[in-house]
Motif scaffolding. Structure first.
Motif, PDB file in Angstrom:
ATOM      1  N   ALA A   3     -35.447  26.186 -43.281  1.00  0.00           N
ATOM      2  CA  ALA A   3     -34.548  26.109 -44.434  1.00  0.00           C
ATOM      3  C   ALA A   3     -34.499  27.408 -45.240  1.00  0.00           C
ATOM      4  N   VAL A  58     -33.365  19.922 -46.966  1.00  0.00           N
ATOM      5  CA  VAL A  58     -33.741  20.052 -45.550  1.00  0.00           C
ATOM      6  C   VAL A  58     -35.200  20.510 -45.428  1.00  0.00           C
ATOM      7  N   LEU A  82     -27.773  25.279 -42.030  1.00  0.00           N
ATOM      8  CA  LEU A  82     -28.752  24.193 -42.164  1.00  0.00           C
ATOM      9  C   LEU A  82     -28.447  23.086 -41.172  1.00  0.00           C
ATOM     10  N   LEU A  93     -31.130  22.176 -38.446  1.00  0.00           N
ATOM     11  CA  LEU A  93     -31.758  20.852 -38.437  1.00  0.00           C
ATOM     12  C   LEU A  93     -31.631  20.221 -37.050  1.00  0.00           C
TER      13      LEU A  93
END
Lengths: 427, 433
Positions: A358, A275, A138, A142
């Motif tokens: 995600a 997220v 993640l 991101l």
């Protein structure tokens, strides 16, 4: 800058529109021969992923056969009795992949004991391995979406583990506060380390690929130093290992004490939900994606591009910090020099396989977690490094869907090309 | 080739990184110099007792004549060096060095500070000899793989393909050199290292150019691939058959006639093994070829503006394929230095991140061969200094010293380089309309 076909499905329409309008001059990055359909079909994506996995396993099988001593012995008289080579290679490959399956999913030998651990043990191992991979994935994913490439997972995980571990063994307080504080401390530690790379990029323009790699080494040697300092190192000070964390801060086991899977998994899943929400619904997430899609357009639109670098690297660092938390409060209880266990780099492949979104990252983390869990039982038959080879091949094939389609003569139905938005040095 | 001349005009114009040095920037640099000088005078100079000598060793056996080791009054030298640094800083702050002389001034400041530091190391231990020659030898030894790695980066990135996979190419080279060096002999081991690196380069090229995979991502994945594959083969048969598969003869030292007997320079540069001499040759070849030949002009054109290059008839993709494969081969040679060039046998992850430092050197050197070599030497020096200090100043925890090269890299990249300008089309796949 990738074309709109590479924008994953959960991007709201206006974001894709922004990207398209903002960057008319960018060269299109459509794989040759891909169809005109701008949206990737879910079915096509799954098919390509599956075929990538199968192809990687096939190449792995060749490696297993080549590395197997008895197969090589048989190959020396291949022309007089070729069947021997094939049967031995077959059994070597079969044994190795069977062990991989038994270590990761279901093992009939232990299941014969009729205990919960016997049935669910392999799955528990898969989940234990997947937990930090999901959190780390993640983090990298991101950062990808904001146009940054976070190779600093290792350092951020180490810092997270140091902070969480220190709070865990040095402070003493009642259980619920302590565990929450330790988790937050770990996320803060990772966040600061990641944020530092973001700050360096925002203030001086130093490229994050370079700074995060260097910060990895600095974190590694910081940990090595701490592991030789009284107060951090465990008595009798002979080994490079930290004090054990309090029982208070242990993340509780989810399937009973006989299995290792722990509540860190819930934290990782919670983080992925966060997220997902961040990227899909929040203003901040929209900003991050805009900056990732085209920083110049984002700046023109009045967004603080520099600030967003710091923010996104802080959050990404905190997510890796969470992976460190899972390592020190869940999987282990003491910090050692290799607390990171290669997760920082594996997280990159997880993020790529999960196409930086995600939900995808959760599944990618589970798949690679299974490979790791199975890898340790497969070691009896073939070197564990095979797992790394498989991992890199899977990601390589997924990043080049045109190759997979050409190999299996699939008609081009998707325009998706991996959806990773990291840029070159000038980006 | 008249059409190409116009391309060159464009490229050269791009090459100039025009950062109109503002007053603030000038004062900032000057301030840093002055601060460094004051640190030298106060922290290092006053820490040394007046009577203590400082001894710097430059001598080595087997040279035509001996350079006498330098014995100096420690404190006076340190303070004098500090004063030089302060004066340079004042000049920079008040008048400002021109664009051309500032790098030289920075180098002088750095050199003066390092000399003062070495004097301090020697004087605080009451005149213990500091082996400066040995330190420089180690620096070059540690810099050679970095130089080769960075040159590999220059080859790829000047033609527009980002090479984050230097580490993987080096690792493949190190592995191949150890394995084939044992079976076929060390020199053929070198050749196979170049081939293995070149094959890794070919993988990079095919996926970046043919399949348009994001090149930074691709580089990282190829690093994992190389790490896994070499580790797999190492475990599968090299480890158990060390004698027959993993004990290459280390390349012997070749002393060049005449040159190797020169004092200081001889032992420093001309008593080395084949990989080091190859590195010298490659530095010159890449630098000259890139800026003085038709190939170099075309390479730069392809890296800056592939469309324009294509328009005048250069085969952009073929150019990129060729350069990336050659680059991979150079990195493979750099990897061979870790096995047949120094210790002999291969072990898992033997390059231990040197490929990434080479990448940092490439960026620090702003994608020019000379800059990259200078940066690689600087990083090599930081590593050698760390080794020396861990012996001479045991009071500093060794882990902090081990951080030194990496902290130096961050300071260098963040403080001195800042926003860099890569070749304009670096990392952009070229798709013909």
């Amino acid at each position: 800058m990738t074309d709109s076909g590479a924008v994953p499905d959960d991007v709201p329409a206006e974001a894709s529109a922004t990207a398209e309008v903002a960057a008319p001059a960018d060269p299109p990055v459509v794989p040759p021969g891909s169809g005109s359909s701008p949206r990737s079909t879910v079915g096509g994506t799954i098919l390509v992923t599956l075929l990538a996995f199968v192809t990687a396993l096939a190449i792995g099988a060749i490696l297993i056969a080549v590395s197997d001593q008895s197969t090589r012995d048989a190959a020396s008289y291949f022309f007089s009795y070729p069947w021997d080579t094939f049967s031995r290679a077959g059994s070597a490959i079969g044994n190795a992949y069977k062990a991989l399956f038994e270590g990761a999913i279901y093992n009939p030998h232990t299941a014969a004991n009729h205990t919960a651990a016997g049935y669910l043990g392999p799955i528990s191992e898969t989940l234990v391995n997947a937990t930090p991979l999901i959190a780390g994935g993640l983090s990298v994913g991101l950062a990808f979406r904001a146009g940054l490439f976070n190779i600093g997972g290792q350092g951020q995980i180490i810092m997270g583990a140091i902070f969480a571990g220190y709070v865990g063994f040095h402070w003493h307080m009642s259980a619920p506060f302590h565990v929450v504080l330790a988790i937050l401390a770990g996320m803060l530690g990772g966040g600061l380390w990641g944020g530092l790379a973001g700050l360096l990029k925002a203030r001086t323009g130093a490229h994050e690929v370079i700074t995060t790699i260097m910060l990895n080494y600095i974190a590694f040697f910081t940990l090595a130093y701490l592991l030789s300092v009284r107060g951090f190192q465990a008595p009798p000070y002979g080994q490079a290992i930290s004090n054990p964390v309090d029982g208070n801060v242990h993340l509780w086991p989810l399937l009973g004490s006989s299995m290792r899977v722990h509540a860190g998994l819930l934290l990782a899943l919670g983080a992925s939900a966060f997220v997902w929400w961040l990227l899909k619904y929040s203003t901040l997430g929209f900003k991050l994606r805009a900056v990732g899609a085209n920083p110049f357009a984002a700046r023109t639109a009045g967004m603080g591009v520099e600030n967003s670098y710091v923010t996104v690297m802080f959050i990404a660092g905190a997510l890796c910090g969470l992976a460190g938390v899972s390592q020190i409060l869940g999987t282990n209880t003491q910090i050692t020099g290799d607390i990171d266990a290669g997760i920082g780099f594996d997280a990159i492949t997880v993020a790529l396989l999960g196409r930086a979104n995600a939900v995808g990252i959760v599944f990618a983390g589970l798949l690679f977690g299974a490979l790791h869990a199975g890898g340790s039982t497969m070691q009896a038959y073939t070197p564990i490094d095979l797992v790394q080879v498989l991992q890199s091949l899977i990601v390589l094939f997924i990043a080049a869907p045109a190759l997979i389609r050409a190999l299996y003569r699939i008609k081009a139905t998707t325009g998706s090309s991996g959806a990773a938005l990291a840029k070159g040095w000038n980006g | 080739m008249t059409t190409l001349a116009s391309t060159e005009g464009v490229v050269v114009e791009h090459d100039v990184v025009d950062t109109t040095r503002t007053v603030a920037r000038r004062l900032g640099t000057g301030g840093v110099f002055i601060a460094l000088g004051i640190v030298t005078i106060w922290a290092l100079g006053t820490a040394v007792r007046a009577g203590h000598k400082t001894a710097l060793k430059f001598d080595a056996p087997n040279t035509y004549f001996s350079v006498h080791n330098i014995d100096l009054p420690g404190r006076a030298v340190i303070i004098a060096l500090g004063v030089i640094v302060v004066l340079l800083g004042l000049w920079q702050a008040l008048r400002g060095f021109s664009k051309g002389t500032l790098p030289i001034a920075t180098a002088v400041v750095g050199l003066a500070f390092m000399l003062a530091f070495l004097c301090w190391v020697s004087a605080r231990a009451q005149g213990t000899q500091v082996d400066v020659l040995g330190l420089m030898q180690n620096s070059i030894g540690l810099a050679v793989p970095l130089i080769l790695g960075a040159l590999a980066g220059v080859m790829c990135e000047r033609s527009g393909v980002i090479n984050v996979a230097i580490e993987g190419q080096m690792l493949a080279g190190a592995w191949a050199a150890a394995l084939f060096g044992t079976v076929l002999g060390s020199v053929l081991g070198l050749v196979s290292a170049a081939v293995a690196g070149g094959l890794m380069g070919l993988l990079l090229a095919v996926f970046a150019i043919r399949y348009l995979v994001n090149q930074v991502v691709l580089g990282v994945v190829l690093n994992v691939f190389a790490l896994g594959l070499t580790g797999f083969f190492y475990d599968a048969f090299m480890q158990s058959n060390t004698a027959s598969l993993n004990t290459p003869k280390v390349l012997g030292e070749i002393d060049l006639p005449v040159l190797s007997h020169l004092p200081v320079i001889g032992p420093l540069l001309f008593q080395a093994n084949l990989v080091v001499y190859l590195a010298y040759v490659l530095i010159i070849v890449v630098d000259v070829a890139l800026f003085r030949t038709r190939w170099g002009l075309r390479t730069r054109a392809v890296g800056e503006h592939p469309k324009a290059a294509d328009t005048v008839g250069i085969n952009v993709l073929a150019m990129r394929y060729r350069n990336v494969v050659i680059g991979g081969a150079i990195a493979g040679l750099g990897g061979a230095y870790f096995t047949v060039g120094s210790v002999g046998g291969f072990s898992k992850n033997i390059t231990s991140g040197n490929g990434f430092i080479a990448l940092a050197a490439l960026i620090f050197g702003r994608w020019s061969p000379r800059g990259a070599v200078a940066a690689a030497l600087l990083f090599g020096f930081a590593q050698a200094l760390q080794v020396m200090l861990s012996i001479t100043v045991p009071s500093i925890p060794s882990n902090f010293l081990q951080m030194l090269p990496y902290v130096a890299t961050i300071v260098a990249v963040a403080g001195l380089v800042g926003r860099v300008r890569a070749p304009a089309a670096d990392g952009e796949p070229y798709v013909k309309d």
